[in-house]
Design a protein around this motif. Structure first.
Motif, mmCIF file in Angstrom:
data_model
loop_
_atom_site.group_PDB
_atom_site.id
_atom_site.type_symbol
_atom_site.label_atom_id
_atom_site.label_comp_id
_atom_site.label_asym_id
_atom_site.label_seq_id
_atom_site.Cartn_x
_atom_site.Cartn_y
_atom_site.Cartn_z
ATOM 1 N N PHE A 158 -6.951 0.889 3.407
ATOM 2 C CA PHE A 158 -6.439 -0.413 3.002
ATOM 3 C C PHE A 158 -7.608 -1.382 2.788
ATOM 4 N N PRO A 159 -7.505 -2.294 1.825
ATOM 5 C CA PRO A 159 -8.540 -3.324 1.660
ATOM 6 C C PRO A 159 -8.692 -4.142 2.934
ATOM 7 N N GLY A 160 -9.921 -4.389 3.327
ATOM 8 C CA GLY A 160 -10.189 -5.218 4.498
ATOM 9 C C GLY A 160 -10.029 -4.516 5.826
ATOM 10 N N ILE A 161 -9.709 -3.236 5.808
ATOM 11 C CA ILE A 161 -9.480 -2.521 7.065
ATOM 12 C C ILE A 161 -10.807 -2.166 7.734
ATOM 13 N N THR A 162 -10.816 -2.109 9.043
ATOM 14 C CA THR A 162 -11.990 -1.694 9.803
ATOM 15 C C THR A 162 -11.739 -0.310 10.382
ATOM 16 N N GLU A 212 -1.466 -6.860 9.408
ATOM 17 C CA GLU A 212 -2.153 -7.876 8.601
ATOM 18 C C GLU A 212 -2.729 -7.281 7.321
ATOM 19 N N ASN A 213 -3.327 -6.082 7.409
ATOM 20 C CA ASN A 213 -3.913 -5.436 6.229
ATOM 21 C C ASN A 213 -3.075 -4.276 5.723
ATOM 22 N N THR A 215 -0.445 -2.639 3.629
ATOM 23 C CA THR A 215 0.375 -2.868 2.432
ATOM 24 C C THR A 215 1.500 -1.844 2.291
ATOM 25 N N PHE A 216 1.478 -0.808 3.130
ATOM 26 C CA PHE A 216 2.467 0.262 2.992
ATOM 27 C C PHE A 216 3.860 -0.198 3.390
ATOM 28 N N VAL A 217 3.957 -0.970 4.463
ATOM 29 C CA VAL A 217 5.262 -1.455 4.921
ATOM 30 C C VAL A 217 5.931 -2.273 3.818
ATOM 31 N N LYS A 218 5.160 -3.167 3.194
ATOM 32 C CA LYS A 218 5.717 -3.978 2.103
ATOM 33 C C LYS A 218 6.036 -3.116 0.884
ATOM 34 N N GLU A 219 5.200 -2.131 0.622
ATOM 35 C CA GLU A 219 5.425 -1.244 -0.522
ATOM 36 C C GLU A 219 6.768 -0.521 -0.414
ATOM 37 N N ILE A 220 7.063 0.003 0.763
ATOM 38 C CA ILE A 220 8.326 0.711 0.963
ATOM 39 C C ILE A 220 9.494 -0.271 0.943
ATOM 40 N N SER A 221 9.295 -1.452 1.490
ATOM 41 C CA SER A 221 10.348 -2.479 1.460
ATOM 42 C C SER A 221 10.660 -2.882 0.020
ATOM 43 N N ASP A 222 9.616 -3.067 -0.793
ATOM 44 C CA ASP A 222 9.812 -3.440 -2.201
ATOM 45 C C ASP A 222 10.509 -2.327 -2.967
ATOM 46 N N LEU A 223 10.131 -1.073 -2.695
ATOM 47 C CA LEU A 223 10.779 0.056 -3.359
ATOM 48 C C LEU A 223 12.257 0.113 -2.991
ATOM 49 N N ARG A 224 12.552 -0.100 -1.720
ATOM 50 C CA ARG A 224 13.938 -0.077 -1.244
ATOM 51 C C ARG A 224 14.763 -1.171 -1.937
ATOM 52 N N LYS A 225 14.200 -2.365 -2.036
ATOM 53 C CA LYS A 225 14.900 -3.472 -2.681
ATOM 54 C C LYS A 225 15.140 -3.169 -4.165
ATOM 55 N N TYR A 226 14.118 -2.619 -4.819
ATOM 56 C CA TYR A 226 14.234 -2.301 -6.245
ATOM 57 C C TYR A 226 15.338 -1.273 -6.481
ATOM 58 N N GLN A 318 -3.785 -4.269 19.112
ATOM 59 C CA GLN A 318 -2.574 -3.555 18.718
ATOM 60 C C GLN A 318 -2.921 -2.344 17.849
ATOM 61 N N PRO A 319 -2.092 -1.322 17.871
ATOM 62 C CA PRO A 319 -2.270 -0.214 16.923
ATOM 63 C C PRO A 319 -2.151 -0.725 15.486
ATOM 64 N N TYR A 320 -2.851 -0.058 14.578
ATOM 65 C CA TYR A 320 -2.728 -0.417 13.171
ATOM 66 C C TYR A 320 -2.988 0.804 12.301
ATOM 67 N N VAL A 321 -2.504 0.740 11.068
ATOM 68 C CA VAL A 321 -2.662 1.848 10.127
ATOM 69 C C VAL A 321 -3.879 1.584 9.251
ATOM 70 N N LEU A 322 -4.705 2.612 9.051
ATOM 71 C CA LEU A 322 -5.950 2.477 8.298
ATOM 72 C C LEU A 322 -5.729 2.517 6.788
ATOM 73 N N GLY A 323 -4.717 3.250 6.356
ATOM 74 C CA GLY A 323 -4.473 3.395 4.929
ATOM 75 C C GLY A 323 -3.348 4.369 4.689
ATOM 76 N N ARG A 324 -3.050 4.571 3.424
ATOM 77 C CA ARG A 324 -1.971 5.492 3.101
ATOM 78 C C ARG A 324 -2.163 6.082 1.709
ATOM 79 N N LEU A 325 -1.696 7.307 1.551
ATOM 80 C CA LEU A 325 -1.571 7.954 0.244
ATOM 81 C C LEU A 325 -0.090 8.214 0.043
ATOM 82 N N LEU A 326 0.463 7.841 -1.111
ATOM 83 C CA LEU A 326 1.883 8.068 -1.390
ATOM 84 C C LEU A 326 2.000 8.655 -2.784
ATOM 85 N N LYS A 327 2.599 9.840 -2.872
ATOM 86 C CA LYS A 327 2.722 10.532 -4.156
ATOM 87 C C LYS A 327 4.121 11.137 -4.308
ATOM 88 N N THR A 328 4.620 11.130 -5.533
ATOM 89 C CA THR A 328 5.878 11.810 -5.839
ATOM 90 C C THR A 328 5.634 13.311 -5.816
#
Length: 335
Positions: A158-162, A212-213, A215-226, A318-328
């Motif tokens: 994710f951008p900005g992730i440590t 905070e960094n 984007t996957f949670v929002k990505e899945i939420s946006d897909l669900r809404k769409y 707190q625990p946090y996620v470093l990044g994600r790969l999502l593919k069909t």
């Protein structure tokens, strides 16, 4: 378990098959630093690890050139194999390599297990890809001494992730099991709670992770809404499932925490009223038969790979996620 190295000095003289005593002067006893003798060492040297990444990279490049799934299986496994095979299918259908994720073979950081047994896991962070996307967090595994190291998974950071700090490659780090009780969350608990967060961002898991960094949670939420909005247009419904894999790999960080990498399977079915048509996208068509008829329903499957950092129990982070790969990775038309 870790195997300690032990040194034994044996002095013998053999003449015509007979042991001759007193053939040399007495040898003084060695003064051995037992802590050094029993110290754990990394499974590979830096040079050996560079060779692994180069060989895997060359094998991946050769398979990519021909979209050869059999060649791919020689050095790629786990969710990485499933995702790359899906990318080949899309690339072949679209007659374009745009679907292939870029994965640099050169690593800027390597985090090695010091396990002297098997299976073994190695994490790494790649150089920035030529397309200037984020660096990849990469996982290599070796199932046994007779097996090659293989690419098991990767994901963009994710951008900005440590990325948490791991012990130096010359020292190596520990692999964690589910029985480890030193973390804020056991590996499977962390994975399951994050899946719960993906399913319901406002649910009980929302306070567990720092997003905070993320984007996957929002990505899945946006897909669900769409998709739910699309269901309304065809007077139908949208159903989804998000399930964690039962396979994961975890290495301890220098602060006592751990990074856990796993895959997640997502599926969504959009079904309209009788007579409605749900048209698949160009990517989704790659997984359907050429003569498949569009109907009022479509199921799409996706595979994600994520890395979760879980701090040690005494940490306040707190625990946090470093990044994600999502593919069909699949599509079908329900009966």
């Amino acid at each position: 378990m870790r195997n300690s190295q032990r040194f034994t000095t044996i002095l013998t003289c053999i003449l015509a098959g007979t042991l001759i005593a007193g053939c040399t002067p007495d040898v003084p006893a060695l003064d051995v630093d037992q802590e050094l003798v029993e110290a754990e060492t990394p499974a590979l040297t830096d040079v050996q690890m560079a060779e692994v990444t180069q060989v895997v990279g060359e094998a991946l490049g050769a398979a990519d050139a021909e979209k050869d799934t059999e060649a791919l299986e020689q050095r790629v496994t786990g969710p990485a194999l499933k995702i790359r095979q899906a990318e080949y299918r899309i690339a072949t259908a679209q007659k374009s390599d745009d679907s292939l994720s870029e994965l640099p073979a050169t690593m800027q950081s390597v985090f090695m297990t010091n396990s002297q047994g098997w299976p073994r896991t190695i994490f790494a962070v790649s150089e920035r890809p030529q397309n200037l996307e984020a660096e990849r967090f990469v996982v290599y595994t070796q199932e046994s001494a007779q097996d090659n190291y293989e690419l098991w998974g990767w994901f963009p950071l994710f951008p900005g992730i440590t990325v948490p700090t791991f012990p130096a490659s010359g020292v190596g780090t520990q692999e964690l099991s589910e029985l480890d009780e030193t973390l804020q969350l056991a590996p499977t608990d962390a994975i399951n709670q994050y899946v719960s967060l993906l399913k319901k961002p406002s649910g009980d898991a929302k306070d567990t992770f720092n997003i905070e960094n993320d984007t996957f949670v929002k990505e899945i939420s946006d897909l669900r809404k769409y998709m739910k909005d699309a269901a309304k247009q065809v007077e139908g419904e949208y159903k989804e499932s998000i399930k964690p894999s039962d396979e994961w790999h975890a290495l301890r960080t220098i602060d006592g925490g751990a990074v856990i990498v796993t895959s997640i399977e997502l599926a969504g079915t959009l079904k309209g009223e009788s007579g409605a048509l749900v048209t698949p996208s160009a990517i989704e068509k790659a997984f359907l038969k050429k003569d498949a008829k569009v109907k009022n329903a479509l199921t799409v499957k996706r595979t994600a790979i994520i890395g979760v950092y879980v701090p040690a129990k005494e940490q306040t982070t707190q625990p946090y996620v470093l990044g994600r790969l999502l593919k069909t990775t699949g599509a079908s038309i329900p009966d």
